[in-house]
Design a protein around this motif. Sequence first.
Motif, PDB file in Angstrom:
ATOM      1  N   ILE A  21      -4.961  -2.300 -13.509  1.00 45.21           N
ATOM      2  CA  ILE A  21      -4.767  -3.263 -14.693  1.00 45.21           C
ATOM      3  C   ILE A  21      -3.359  -3.046 -15.498  1.00 45.21           C
ATOM      4  N   ASP A  22      -3.144  -1.687 -15.769  1.00 46.12           N
ATOM      5  CA  ASP A  22      -1.776  -1.163 -16.204  1.00 46.12           C
ATOM      6  C   ASP A  22      -0.605  -1.721 -15.491  1.00 46.12           C
ATOM      7  N   VAL A  56      -5.402  -8.314  -8.510  1.00 46.07           N
ATOM      8  CA  VAL A  56      -4.135  -8.269  -7.882  1.00 46.07           C
ATOM      9  C   VAL A  56      -4.316  -7.275  -6.765  1.00 46.07           C
ATOM     10  N   ARG A  57      -5.214  -6.639  -6.362  1.00 45.33           N
ATOM     11  CA  ARG A  57      -5.219  -6.152  -5.147  1.00 45.33           C
ATOM     12  C   ARG A  57      -4.804  -6.492  -3.814  1.00 45.33           C
ATOM     13  N   TYR A  58      -3.912  -5.821  -2.993  1.00 45.61           N
ATOM     14  CA  TYR A  58      -3.441  -6.433  -1.831  1.00 45.61           C
ATOM     15  C   TYR A  58      -4.412  -7.466  -1.133  1.00 45.61           C
ATOM     16  N   HIS A  69       0.567   4.447  -6.368  1.00 46.10           N
ATOM     17  CA  HIS A  69      -0.722   4.755  -6.733  1.00 46.10           C
ATOM     18  C   HIS A  69      -1.355   3.789  -7.692  1.00 46.10           C
ATOM     19  N   ILE A  70      -1.129   2.532  -7.394  1.00 48.60           N
ATOM     20  CA  ILE A  70      -1.613   1.597  -8.271  1.00 48.60           C
ATOM     21  C   ILE A  70      -3.307   1.334  -8.026  1.00 48.60           C
ATOM     22  N   LEU A  71      -3.708   1.743  -6.999  1.00 46.34           N
ATOM     23  CA  LEU A  71      -4.987   1.703  -6.698  1.00 46.34           C
ATOM     24  C   LEU A  71      -6.127   2.954  -6.872  1.00 46.34           C
ATOM     25  N   ASP A  72      -5.421   3.987  -7.592  1.00 48.77           N
ATOM     26  CA  ASP A  72      -6.145   5.029  -8.062  1.00 48.77           C
ATOM     27  C   ASP A  72      -7.382   4.822  -8.824  1.00 48.77           C
ATOM     28  N   ASN A  73      -7.380   4.091  -9.541  1.00 50.14           N
ATOM     29  CA  ASN A  73      -8.590   3.570 -10.431  1.00 50.14           C
ATOM     30  C   ASN A  73      -8.250   2.208 -10.879  1.00 50.14           C
TER      31      ASN A  73
END
Length: 223
Positions: free
Chosen positions: A140-141, A93-95, A131-135
């Motif tokens: 996933i969270d 679900v990345r942009y 900051h959803i894409l920090d890792n």
Amino acid sequence: MNTALKKKEILDAFAFRHATKEFDPNRKIPDEDFQFILETGRLSPSSVGFEAWKFLVVQNEEIRTKIREVAFGGKGQLPTASHLVILLARKDVRYDSKYVEYIYKKVKGLSDEAFKTIPVVYKEFQENDLHILDNERTLIDWASKQTYIPLANMMTAAAQIGIDSCPMEGFNKEKVTKVLKDAGVLDDEVYDLSVMVTFGYRAADPKHPQARRPIDEVVEWVH
């Protein structure tokens, strides 16, 4: 619409619902009623409309038995429930993913031209705002949080038609994932195990009434 009556019906459903630990194994939910429950999940809202979920309805007794062995929170529910739903969270679900492009072009019907701004907007949202894409874990969270929206809606809808439920986080995630992978029903490249919920009819009424904190402890008004 009789608004007062509708509000009473809804609140009665919330009061009726409880975390049912043991269901009546002889009572099965009619297909029409369970499709209604699933539809309330499907129609649930999601952050930026990504629908980052899949509902795995597990009726196979062998798989359920294996899950029960590694789910301390489902010892009474899994053998007796009419239906078991495992909510999976999407990992893609990345942009800039093909899945997001599919959602906006095929599901929502955006043209190629209209879609061009979507990755730009949601890149900022995912990278800098939340900051959803920090890792990988944060992504996933975030997707997993979305699954709790249809989870709640399905349980509430079930209660409104007299059907019981029990959400479950009491399981070993790695071991349940392995059970599902070995059974060939989970592609863990795309999905991550989020939460489970059982549905059915209570074997007995709860021994204690529902207890919640008073409204003035839960709600603070900011004027």
